[in-house]
Design an enzyme around this catalytic site. Sequence first.
Site, PDB file in Angstrom:
ATOM      1  N   TYR A 130       0.828  -1.205   0.000  1.00 14.17           N
ATOM      2  CA  TYR A 130       0.000   0.000   0.000  1.00 14.17           C
ATOM      3  C   TYR A 130       0.865   1.259   0.000  1.00 14.17           C
ATOM      4  O   TYR A 130       0.415   2.329   0.381  1.00 14.17           O
ATOM      5  CB  TYR A 130      -0.934   0.018   1.210  1.00 14.17           C
ATOM      6  CG  TYR A 130      -1.983  -1.073   1.243  1.00 14.17           C
ATOM      7  CD1 TYR A 130      -2.031  -2.067   0.280  1.00 14.17           C
ATOM      8  CD2 TYR A 130      -2.941  -1.103   2.240  1.00 14.17           C
ATOM      9  CE1 TYR A 130      -2.981  -3.070   0.320  1.00 14.17           C
ATOM     10  CE2 TYR A 130      -3.903  -2.098   2.288  1.00 14.17           C
ATOM     11  CZ  TYR A 130      -3.918  -3.080   1.326  1.00 14.17           C
ATOM     12  OH  TYR A 130      -4.872  -4.060   1.370  1.00 14.17           O
ATOM     13  N   LYS A 175       5.252 -14.440   4.416  1.00 12.55           N
ATOM     14  CA  LYS A 175       5.252 -15.431   3.329  1.00 12.55           C
ATOM     15  C   LYS A 175       6.689 -15.529   2.828  1.00 12.55           C
ATOM     16  O   LYS A 175       6.985 -15.345   1.648  1.00 12.55           O
ATOM     17  CB  LYS A 175       4.271 -14.972   2.246  1.00 12.55           C
ATOM     18  CG  LYS A 175       4.029 -15.964   1.143  1.00 12.55           C
ATOM     19  CD  LYS A 175       3.090 -17.082   1.533  1.00 12.55           C
ATOM     20  CE  LYS A 175       2.990 -18.081   0.390  1.00 12.55           C
ATOM     21  NZ  LYS A 175       2.230 -19.299   0.734  1.00 12.55           N
ATOM     22  N   ASP A 206      -0.906 -17.869   4.583  1.00 13.65           N
ATOM     23  CA  ASP A 206      -2.028 -18.719   4.149  1.00 13.65           C
ATOM     24  C   ASP A 206      -2.399 -19.719   5.249  1.00 13.65           C
ATOM     25  O   ASP A 206      -3.576 -19.908   5.573  1.00 13.65           O
ATOM     26  CB  ASP A 206      -1.726 -19.414   2.812  1.00 13.65           C
ATOM     27  CG  ASP A 206      -0.308 -19.939   2.708  1.00 13.65           C
ATOM     28  OD1 ASP A 206       0.510 -19.691   3.622  1.00 13.65           O
ATOM     29  OD2 ASP A 206      -0.002 -20.626   1.708  1.00 13.65           O
ATOM     30  N   ASP A 230      -4.542  -6.486   6.595  1.00 13.77           N
ATOM     31  CA  ASP A 230      -5.857  -6.026   6.141  1.00 13.77           C
ATOM     32  C   ASP A 230      -6.792  -7.224   5.971  1.00 13.77           C
ATOM     33  O   ASP A 230      -7.923  -7.249   6.462  1.00 13.77           O
ATOM     34  CB  ASP A 230      -5.662  -5.268   4.818  1.00 13.77           C
ATOM     35  CG  ASP A 230      -6.884  -4.480   4.413  1.00 13.77           C
ATOM     36  OD1 ASP A 230      -7.843  -4.405   5.207  1.00 13.77           O
ATOM     37  OD2 ASP A 230      -6.883  -3.924   3.301  1.00 13.77           O
ATOM     38  N   ASP A 234     -10.291  -8.857   8.461  1.00  8.72           N
ATOM     39  CA  ASP A 234     -11.686  -9.133   8.109  1.00  8.72           C
ATOM     40  C   ASP A 234     -12.050 -10.581   8.422  1.00  8.72           C
ATOM     41  O   ASP A 234     -13.173 -10.877   8.833  1.00  8.72           O
ATOM     42  CB  ASP A 234     -11.961  -8.783   6.636  1.00  8.72           C
ATOM     43  CG  ASP A 234     -12.204  -7.289   6.444  1.00  8.72           C
ATOM     44  OD1 ASP A 234     -11.695  -6.498   7.269  1.00  8.72           O
ATOM     45  OD2 ASP A 234     -12.889  -6.893   5.486  1.00  8.72           O
TER      46      ASP A 234
HETATM   47 MG    MG Z   1     -10.054  -3.649   5.317  1.00  5.76          MG
END
Ligand code: MG
Length: 339
Positions: A130, A175, A206, A230, A234
């Site tokens: 990002y 990772k 993962d 991020d 969720d």
């Molecule tokens: Mg988000």
Amino acid sequence: MVSQMKVAVIEGDGIGHEVIPPAVDVLKAVGLDFNNVPVEVGYGKWERTGHAIDDSDLAVMRDCDCILFGAITTPNDPNYQSVLLRIRRELDLYANVRPFRSLNIPVDTPYVAREPFDFIIVRENTEGLYGSKEEIGKDRATSTRIITLKGSERIALTACKLAKERDNRLTIVHKANVLKSCGFFREVCIDVARENGVRYNEMLVDAMAYDLILAPQKYDVLVTPNLFGDILSDVSAALVGSLGLCPSANIGDTYALFEPVHGSAPDIAGKGIANPLAAILSAKMLLEWAGEREKANLIQRAVDHVLEKGIKTADLGGQASTQNVSDAVIAYIRGIKRL
Ligand code: MG
Ligand code: NAI
């Protein structure tokens, strides 16, 4: 804090207008002496003025101690600049801290973890994928992932400090078997954990997603680069039962922004049914950051009480309105303060 705190209050868009006023009322109810400085930024402002955020808005924010933030709608328009990314970058809010705790009450949502859990995701907030180093060409597009020593060290240190206040267990999520930049992040985190006497293990991202769903009770503090954090956030919100229960903090060395994990929820905006608890718990995180532990604990007790009483919005299978839930939280706080 000695002098009166100045809080920039950004409702933003959509349900931000519905959940932030209750969070402000809760701060008042617990007796925080603060100056409420409203700032308008976001999609609504962009539609009206062509700017989602101005330099003068940032100047007002800088003049405050911290920000209480609702949510902002992101239109599908390449000319639109992300308000939140700009605030995070300009104020250098490098640590995104997201606590996830299971509820002790039955909720009617699609999926909830079976075992009680209590963990925190500490996500690097200013670099990684990002970092805005992107190019779109005719036949290819690239996003450059930047992981720096400074960025990794300070996020690892934030995570280690939190781990030491808790169960002293850190999980480094990466990772590194595929990405060299992850190998770099991993090594820095291991060094910082060792220097600070924090017990650590590591997980590939993962496998982490899989294990968080199967056994979230195993984890205490997770530290991870931006994009992974991020996504895992969720996943974790689903384990709790609703995005409407998950608060977060964006913390820098001297400044911080507190916001619910959820967005502006246009599907329910204006209906008065949004769950205000994520915003109210974000106000609780603001108090913890400001060193007001007792007031913060009072908010947590009020939230637990209201949920135990079954005063729940529709996202938790209840019928209460935003107002019903906020009123119940405030009534509990006032009741305790009168004792
Ligand atoms: Mg988000
Ligand atoms: P969202 O979090 O707004 O909504 C996802 C789902 O969860 C929706 O069904 C919504 O009704 C529900 N939900 C969210 N918060 C809730 C609450 N407090 N109470 C009850 N139900 C709740 O995510 P979505 O739909 O992907 O994004 C909507 C807009 O918000 C987009 O423009 C997106 O870019 C923006 N967004 C902004 C964020 C921010 O400002 N920090 C974060 C995430 C999304």
